[in-house]
Write a protein that holds these residues in place. Structure first.
Motif, mmCIF file in Angstrom:
data_model
loop_
_atom_site.group_PDB
_atom_site.id
_atom_site.type_symbol
_atom_site.label_atom_id
_atom_site.label_comp_id
_atom_site.label_asym_id
_atom_site.label_seq_id
_atom_site.Cartn_x
_atom_site.Cartn_y
_atom_site.Cartn_z
ATOM 1 N N GLY A 47 0.789 -1.185 0.076
ATOM 2 C CA GLY A 47 0.092 -0.153 0.055
ATOM 3 C C GLY A 47 0.873 1.223 -0.009
ATOM 4 N N ILE A 48 2.218 1.062 0.446
ATOM 5 C CA ILE A 48 2.859 2.462 0.544
ATOM 6 C C ILE A 48 3.472 2.709 -1.112
ATOM 7 N N SER A 49 3.165 3.709 -1.461
ATOM 8 C CA SER A 49 3.741 4.296 -2.809
ATOM 9 C C SER A 49 4.590 5.389 -2.883
ATOM 10 N N LEU A 50 4.740 6.106 -1.594
ATOM 11 C CA LEU A 50 5.855 7.419 -1.639
ATOM 12 C C LEU A 50 6.340 7.400 -0.182
ATOM 13 N N VAL A 51 7.568 7.853 -0.171
ATOM 14 C CA VAL A 51 7.778 8.195 1.307
ATOM 15 C C VAL A 51 8.868 9.311 1.007
#
Length: 478
Positions: A47-51
Motif C-alpha cells: 500500500g505504500i507508494s511514496l515516502v
C-alpha cells in the motif's frame, strides 16, 4: 515547481485532515555513516507508494517545514524505502530532527517530531563501527585509502575514500536525461562494431519514464519513409561526433544506404570516469532479432588502454551483454541467444580490408546460461574492477573472473544504449529461429542485406520488449 515542493505544499494542506486516520507510518531506522553520510529507511508495507524524508540538524522543526533535506523516495529497494547520501558530515552528539510523510493506499500520513542523537556510526554496508563514537569538534573524520581514482568534469581528479559511493543515478523525479551526468549521443557509429543504426538525441529513442531510463530502437522507414533509406541525405544537427565527417552526415550512394534503424545511447564521457571500482546496474534488457544492449565501460583514451605483451585496441568492459534473439544458434549448433549472459573484458583489433573488424581479438568475457531469457525480468548486473582481476556478477552471484598480467591503466566512463546488427556481435552463419543471419560480417553490402531482410526480423520487435530499461546505477570506490 519541483515535485518535492508540490508534495510539500500538498502535505501541509492535507495534514490536518489525515491526522485522525488509523494508519501510523512505521518508525525509521537512522544510520550515521562513516566516513561521511546518512541513511534513513522504513520497511516496505503493501500500500505504500511514496515516502518523503524531511531532516534538519541540531535545530528543531517549527511546523511542517521542508528542512535541510527534503527528499521524495518513489521506489522501494530491498524491501525498504531508503534515503541515503554520502555528503552529510556528522559528529558525535549531533541531533537529527526529522519527520516523514508516507503515501499509503493513496492517502498521505505524517510521522512528526522524530529525532536521533548521533552516538554510533556505521560503515557503508550498514555494519556498526566499533568504538566509532565520533571525533570531537575540529577533529577530521577518518578516510580509508582506496585504489580507486575518480575523475569529474574534464577529467579533474576528485578526492575520495574507500567504500565511497562515487556515482549514483536513480532516474527519479526526472522527465529527461540529466545532462549534468550524461551526454546523449547523436552520431553515426563506426569502428569497431559498425552497428546498423544512427544514434539520435530524441525522446522516442532516449527517454526517462517512471523513474527509469528507456532506450528504444525504431525503424528509419517509419520516420522518414522507405525511399529515404535508399536515396536519403541525413545530417545530424545535434551531432556529438566530429563535424564534417561521416559521424555527422551520410549520403546514400548505391548499395551504401543509410542505417535502417534509429536508436539511443548515452555516456558519461568528460563528465565522470573512474579507474578501478565496483559498478552495479539494475536493468531489464531488450529482446528482438539482432538487437543487443550496451551496458559497458569504455576508455577515456580512445586508442585503447591494455598494456600487455602486445598493443590491443578498442577495449571495452562489459557489465552485461545478451543478444536479443530469443533463439539463436551458431553454424555449429551452439546456443548464442537470449539465455546466454556475457560480461567482462573485451578487446578488438582492426582489419585493414574493407575497413572492417575482426570478431573478437581478445575475448575475456565470461558467460552464464539461464533456463529463462535474461530479458524477461529485471536483474542486477555487477562488475568489480581491480588492477589484477575483473569479476562479473548477476543478482549477487559471481559467474566469472578475468585476470591480468599487466593492469588496465586508464580511466573508463559509462556507456548505456541499444545497438542493432553490426559486424562484430553475430557470427556468420548463425540461425535465428527459422532463418539464417542475412548478412556476412566482412562484406561491403552487409548493411544492404540486413535492410532487405527487414520484413523478417522487424516482425520480432515487440513494443513492450524491444527497449532497454535501466532502473539505477551505482559506482563504488574499492
Amino acid at each position: 515547481m519541483k515535485m518535492s515542493q508540490i508534495l510539500f505544499a500538498f502535505f501541509v494542506i492535507l495534514s490536518q485532515g489525515i491526522i485522525d486516520s488509523q494508519y501510523i507510518p512505521p518508525q525509521a531506522t537512522v544510520l550515521p555513516l562513516r566516513p561521511v553520510g546518512i541513511r534513513m529507511s522504513i520497511p516496505d508495507e503493501d500500500g505504500i507508494s511514496l515516502v518523503a524524508y524531511h531532516v534538519k540538524f541540531n535545530s528543531e522543526f517549527r511546523g511542517l517545514e521542508a528542512g535541510t533535506i527534503a527528499r521524495d523516495i518513489t521506489k522501494v529497494r530491498d524491501s525498504k524505502w531508503t534515503y541515503e547520501d554520502r555528503s552529510t558530515k556528522l559528529k558525535e552528539g549531533d541531533v537529527i530532527y526529522y519527520w516523514i510523510h508516507v503515501v499509503y493506499e493513496g492517502l498521505g500520513y505524517n510521522l512528526l517530531e522524530q529525532q536521533h542523537v548521533v552516538n554510533e556510526f556505521y560503515d557503508y554496508n550498514g555494519v556498526p563501527i566499533e568504538g566509532s563514537a565520533g571525533p570531537g569538534p575540529g577533529v577530521s573524520t577518518s578516510c580509508s585509502p582506496t585504489l580507486t581514482k575518480h575523475f569529474g568534469v574534464n577529467a579533474e581528479e576528485q578526492s575520495i575514500c574507500g567504500g565511497q559511493l562515487i556515482f549514483e543515478e536513480t532516474f527519479d523525479n526526472q522527465n529527461a536525461v540529466n545532462n549534468l551526468k550524461w551526454t546523449t549521443v547523436e552520431q553515426f557509429p563506426g569502428n569497431p562494431d559498425y552497428e546498423f543504426v544512427v544514434y539520435r538525441n530524441h525522446k522516442e529513442n532516449v527517454n526517462v519514464e517512471n523513474g527509469k531510463l528507456i532506450v528504444t530502437p525504431t525503424l528509419l522507414d517509419n520516420t522518414c519513409g522507405s525511399d529515404f533509406v535508399r536515396d536519403g541525405n541525413l545530417t545530424l544537427h545535434k551531432c556529438t561526433g566530429q563535424p564534417g565527417t561521416r559521424e555527422c552526415q551520410r549520403v546514400t550512394q548505391g548499395f551504401h544506404i543509410l542505417p535502417p534503424v534509429i536508436s539511443g545511447r548515452i555516456n558519461t564521457k568528460n563528465l565522470f570516469s573512474f579507474l578501478y571500482g565496483r559498478i552495479v546496474i539494475r536493468a531489464k534488457l531488450p529482446k528482438g532479432d539482432w538487437i543487443y544492449p550496451v551496458l559497458a565501460l569504455e576508455p577515456v583514451d580512445e586508442q585503447g588502454s591494455y598494456v600487455g605483451n602486445d598493443a590491443r585496441f578498442n577495449v571495452q568492459l562489459r557489465v552485461s551483454s545478451v543478444l536479443g534473439n530469443p533463439v539463436l544458434k551458431s553454424a555449429e549448433g551452439d546456443e548464442l541467444g537470449g539465455r546466454i549472459l556475457r560480461g567482462g573484458f573485451l578487446s578488438r583489433t582492426t582489419l585493414t580490408t574493407a575497413n572492417l573488424t575482426t570478431l573478437r581479438a581478445n575475448d575475456g568475457t565470461k558467460y552464464k546460461t539461464s533456463s529463462k531469457l535474461w530479458s524477461d525480468d529485471y536483474h542486477i548486473y555487477e562488475m568489480e574492477w581491480k588492477p589484477e582481476v575483473i569479476t562479473v556478477k548477476v543478482d549477487g552471484e559471481s559467474y566469472g573472473e578475468k585476470w591480468f598480467d599487466s593492469p588496465l591503466q586508464t580511466p573508463f566512463y559509462i556507456t548505456l544504449g541499444v545497438a542493432v546488427g553490426g559486424v562484430a556481435e553475430f557470427p556468420d552463419g548463425c540461425k535465428s529461429q527459422d532463418y539464417t543471419k542475412p548478412w556476412r560480417n566482412v562484406e561491403s553490402k552487409a548493411l544492404l542485406h540486413f535492410y532487405l531482410a527487414q520484413p523478417t526480423w522487424s516482425k520480432n520487435w515487440k513494443p513492450e520488449s524491444k527497449s532497454l530499461q535501466v532502473d539505477y546505477i551505482n559506482v563504488w570506490a574499492l
